[in-house]
Design a protein around this motif. Structure first.
Motif, PDB file in Angstrom:
ATOM      1  N   GLU A 264       6.514   2.168  -1.289  1.00  0.00           N
ATOM      2  CA  GLU A 264       5.458   1.180  -1.000  1.00  0.00           C
ATOM      3  C   GLU A 264       4.232   1.710  -0.331  1.00  0.00           C
ATOM      4  O   GLU A 264       4.639   2.264   0.947  1.00  0.00           O
ATOM      5  CB  GLU A 264       5.672  -0.316  -0.572  1.00  0.00           C
ATOM      6  CG  GLU A 264       6.839  -0.906  -1.538  1.00  0.00           C
ATOM      7  CD  GLU A 264       7.300  -2.302  -0.875  1.00  0.00           C
ATOM      8  OE1 GLU A 264       6.548  -2.563   0.093  1.00  0.00           O
ATOM      9  OE2 GLU A 264       8.236  -2.715  -1.311  1.00  0.00           O
TER      10      GLU A 264
ATOM     11  N   GLY B 108       0.116   1.047   0.839  1.00  0.00           N
ATOM     12  CA  GLY B 108      -1.289   0.320   0.478  1.00  0.00           C
ATOM     13  C   GLY B 108      -0.608  -1.224  -0.488  1.00  0.00           C
ATOM     14  O   GLY B 108       0.462  -1.552  -0.079  1.00  0.00           O
ATOM     15  N   ASP B 109      -1.256  -1.120  -1.460  1.00  0.00           N
ATOM     16  CA  ASP B 109      -0.887  -2.284  -2.342  1.00  0.00           C
ATOM     17  C   ASP B 109      -0.483  -1.797  -3.575  1.00  0.00           C
ATOM     18  O   ASP B 109      -0.254  -2.292  -4.718  1.00  0.00           O
ATOM     19  CB  ASP B 109      -2.264  -3.178  -2.804  1.00  0.00           C
ATOM     20  CG  ASP B 109      -3.404  -2.513  -3.451  1.00  0.00           C
ATOM     21  OD1 ASP B 109      -3.107  -1.116  -3.551  1.00  0.00           O
ATOM     22  OD2 ASP B 109      -4.179  -3.051  -3.905  1.00  0.00           O
ATOM     23  N   ARG B 110       0.176  -0.546  -3.556  1.00  0.00           N
ATOM     24  CA  ARG B 110       0.872   0.043  -4.574  1.00  0.00           C
ATOM     25  C   ARG B 110       2.469   0.279  -4.619  1.00  0.00           C
ATOM     26  O   ARG B 110       2.762   0.380  -3.265  1.00  0.00           O
ATOM     27  CB  ARG B 110       0.113   1.455  -4.989  1.00  0.00           C
ATOM     28  CG  ARG B 110      -1.480   1.432  -5.558  1.00  0.00           C
ATOM     29  CD  ARG B 110      -1.320   0.847  -6.832  1.00  0.00           C
ATOM     30  NE  ARG B 110      -2.813   0.754  -7.457  1.00  0.00           N
ATOM     31  CZ  ARG B 110      -3.603  -0.088  -7.384  1.00  0.00           C
ATOM     32  NH1 ARG B 110      -3.337  -1.302  -6.973  1.00  0.00           N
ATOM     33  NH2 ARG B 110      -4.868  -0.122  -7.821  1.00  0.00           N
TER      34      ARG B 110
ATOM     35  N   ALA C 265       4.614 -10.185  -2.177  1.00  0.00           N
ATOM     36  CA  ALA C 265       3.444  -9.840  -3.045  1.00  0.00           C
ATOM     37  C   ALA C 265       3.517  -8.639  -4.125  1.00  0.00           C
ATOM     38  O   ALA C 265       3.095  -8.737  -5.167  1.00  0.00           O
ATOM     39  CB  ALA C 265       2.137  -9.769  -2.303  1.00  0.00           C
ATOM     40  N   LEU C 266       4.204  -7.842  -3.648  1.00  0.00           N
ATOM     41  CA  LEU C 266       4.522  -6.493  -4.506  1.00  0.00           C
ATOM     42  C   LEU C 266       5.548  -6.680  -5.400  1.00  0.00           C
ATOM     43  O   LEU C 266       5.962  -6.090  -6.456  1.00  0.00           O
ATOM     44  CB  LEU C 266       4.848  -5.490  -3.603  1.00  0.00           C
ATOM     45  CG  LEU C 266       3.482  -4.888  -2.798  1.00  0.00           C
ATOM     46  CD1 LEU C 266       3.826  -3.845  -1.779  1.00  0.00           C
ATOM     47  CD2 LEU C 266       2.376  -4.142  -3.741  1.00  0.00           C
TER      48      LEU C 266
ATOM     49  N   GLN D 125     -10.163   2.604  -5.217  1.00  0.00           N
ATOM     50  CA  GLN D 125      -8.711   2.934  -5.767  1.00  0.00           C
ATOM     51  C   GLN D 125      -8.122   4.067  -5.219  1.00  0.00           C
ATOM     52  O   GLN D 125      -7.898   5.025  -6.076  1.00  0.00           O
ATOM     53  CB  GLN D 125      -8.739   2.941  -7.285  1.00  0.00           C
ATOM     54  CG  GLN D 125      -9.377   1.751  -7.813  1.00  0.00           C
ATOM     55  CD  GLN D 125      -9.412   1.735  -9.437  1.00  0.00           C
ATOM     56  OE1 GLN D 125      -8.497   1.767  -9.910  1.00  0.00           O
ATOM     57  NE2 GLN D 125     -10.606   1.846 -10.142  1.00  0.00           N
TER      58      GLN D 125
ATOM     59  N   ARG E 145       5.099  -6.850  -8.989  1.00  0.00           N
ATOM     60  CA  ARG E 145       4.258  -5.609  -9.703  1.00  0.00           C
ATOM     61  C   ARG E 145       5.048  -4.551 -10.183  1.00  0.00           C
ATOM     62  O   ARG E 145       5.843  -4.058  -9.788  1.00  0.00           O
ATOM     63  CB  ARG E 145       3.360  -5.214  -8.480  1.00  0.00           C
ATOM     64  CG  ARG E 145       2.367  -4.206  -8.974  1.00  0.00           C
ATOM     65  CD  ARG E 145       1.744  -3.750  -7.808  1.00  0.00           C
ATOM     66  NE  ARG E 145       0.813  -4.670  -6.984  1.00  0.00           N
ATOM     67  CZ  ARG E 145      -0.412  -4.996  -7.080  1.00  0.00           C
ATOM     68  NH1 ARG E 145      -0.883  -4.331  -8.227  1.00  0.00           N
ATOM     69  NH2 ARG E 145      -0.888  -5.621  -6.416  1.00  0.00           N
TER      70      ARG E 145
ATOM     71  N   MET F 269       3.756  -8.632   2.456  1.00  0.00           N
ATOM     72  CA  MET F 269       3.630  -7.422   1.486  1.00  0.00           C
ATOM     73  C   MET F 269       4.671  -7.482   0.492  1.00  0.00           C
ATOM     74  O   MET F 269       4.195  -7.284  -0.574  1.00  0.00           O
ATOM     75  CB  MET F 269       3.307  -6.472   2.366  1.00  0.00           C
ATOM     76  CG  MET F 269       3.115  -5.087   1.577  1.00  0.00           C
ATOM     77  SD  MET F 269       1.605  -5.000   0.770  1.00  0.00           S
ATOM     78  CE  MET F 269       0.505  -4.518   2.205  1.00  0.00           C
TER      79      MET F 269
END
Length: 413
Positions: A311, A313-315, A4-5, A42, A8, A1
């Motif tokens: 961090e 979720g995916d945000r 992946a982040l 979202q 971003r 994770m």
């Protein structure tokens, strides 16, 4: 994770909508329809608010609980990234003293301790007979008065206004003054200078009253705060602004819930029958929780700012980013409340977030629960044939205030 982040950017998600979002005219009791797809697809996303800034909108029940208890999430409205509800709040942020509404621990802990005692469950529960007398008296007046009547002005506003006035030690004779100025402070459509003048008028009023209570104390909250001022536990200025906050919140939100809750029940007669015929206080208390969940009247969300990168979720929420928590969206989250769009008074709904969550959840929630239990447990029994005196599509709703509700609720019996 984490890998992946890593690449971003914290603000990579573009704004998708303006906030607050419009409600559907055909479903005035439901959350804005645009919230459901956001929550499902979202749940943590950027939105645009009145000043063009783009805070994160949090819509899932579980995400809200995680973030509202995260010490990296701050209630400090002096932070440049704080997503103010309107221009008035932005203008006065640096002029407002540190209160429970704009501080974090340990300052928040100290301030909350100075005002917590009058709102403890045991003391609030001791007020039940007095609240019952107030409700019974107002219903007697309704029965003796004109039919149809406006439930908002006949019952919904007077009940919490009388109760908070007695609790604080504010003369109820001044209720038109504090109701009018409270409405101006809470209405996001009011020009900042007008809201500022209303806020100043309330502060000046409480300043004078608090000085009187400090010199000649009585059995009320303002007198208790006067004692804490003398003991050096809080300043006079802190007490004035806390008094203003309690006076505004203590009548406006409950009045809205009484009228909007009644409208919801009249639109769901099978649920109204359950409450009207209930004799068990536990059934009435559970019904109050479900109505709080179903309606969730805080219309503009609660607002915070991130002090560090978070961090979730995916945000990645970046340090200094604003956060908006739409409580209604969370309270209609099917993962927390199956068939969340259905009003079901038998539902165990106490884990709703109508009062917020975490260390900053509503100070007056026990008082609000008591008032709603007494009103909902009395009104429909005394008016077994209560019904709307106008179709729901003819009713006018508040869309620009901190809370969402009806401007008038004509009823007949």
């Amino acid at each position: 994770m984490a890998d992946a982040l890593a690449g971003r950017a914290p603000d990579a998600t573009p704004p998708v909508a303006a906030y607050p979002m419009p409600r559907a005219v055909s479903c005035p009791l439901a959350p804005p329809p645009a919230l459901q797809p956001l929550r499902d697809e979202q749940p943590i996303t950027k939105v645009r608010i009145w000043n063009g800034s783009t805070p994160w909108l949090i819509t899932r029940h579980a995400d809200q609980r995680a973030l509202l208890t995260d010490p990296r999430v701050s209630n400090d409205d002096r932070d440049p990234g704080f997503p103010y509800v309107n221009a008035h709040r932005a203008e006065i942020a640096h002029a407002t003293p540190r209160l429970i509404t704009n501080t974090d621990a340990p300052e928040h802990t100290r301030l909350r301790r100075t005002v917590n005692a009058p709102f403890l469950i045991k003391r609030i529960e001791a007020m039940r007979p007095a609240v019952q007398r107030i409700v019974d008296g107002l219903i007697d007046d309704m029965l003796d008065g004109p039919n149809p009547a406006d439930l908002l002005t006949a019952l919904a506003l007077p009940v919490p206004s009388l109760v908070i006035a007695q609790l604080l030690g504010v003369p109820y004779a001044d209720h038109e003054f504090f109701q009018r100025n409270s409405n101006l402070v809470l209405d996001n459509s009011v020009p900042a200078e007008e809201a500022r003048a209303a806020s100043g008028a309330l502060a000046a009023y409480l300043d004078t009253l608090l000085a009187e209570k400090t010199a000649a104390p009585d059995a009320d909250v303002l007198s208790e705060m006067g004692g804490r001022i003398k003991a050096g536990e809080m300043t006079h200025r802190e007490a004035v602004h806390m008094g203003v906050a309690m006076l505004i919140a203590g009548h406006e939100t409950t009045a809205t819930m009484i009228s909007l809750g009644t409208l919801a029940l009249l639109e769901h007669p099978e649920q109204l029958a359950v409450l009207r015929d209930a004799e068990d206080p536990k059934v009435i208390a559970a019904a109050v929780e479900e109505l709080l969940r179903y309606l969730t009247i805080v219309h503009s969300g609660i607002r915070r700012v991130a002090k560090e990168d978070i961090e979730i979720g995916d945000r990645v929420i970046g340090a200094g980013d604003g956060l908006l928590f739409d409580l209604h969206a969370a309270n209609w989250d099917s993962e927390a409340f199956p068939e969340a769009d259905r009003l079901d008074l038998s539902r165990p709904a106490r884990h709703h977030q109508a009062f917020g969550y975490g260390p900053h959840q509503c100070l007056g929630q026990s008082l609000a629960r008591l008032e709603l239990q007494v009103v909902y447990g009395t009104l429909y029994r005394r008016f077994p044939t209560l019904r709307l005196a106008a179709p729901i599509d003819r009713l006018a709703f508040h869309h620009t205030g901190t809370t969402y509700g009806v401007r008038c609720l004509p009823v007949t019996w």
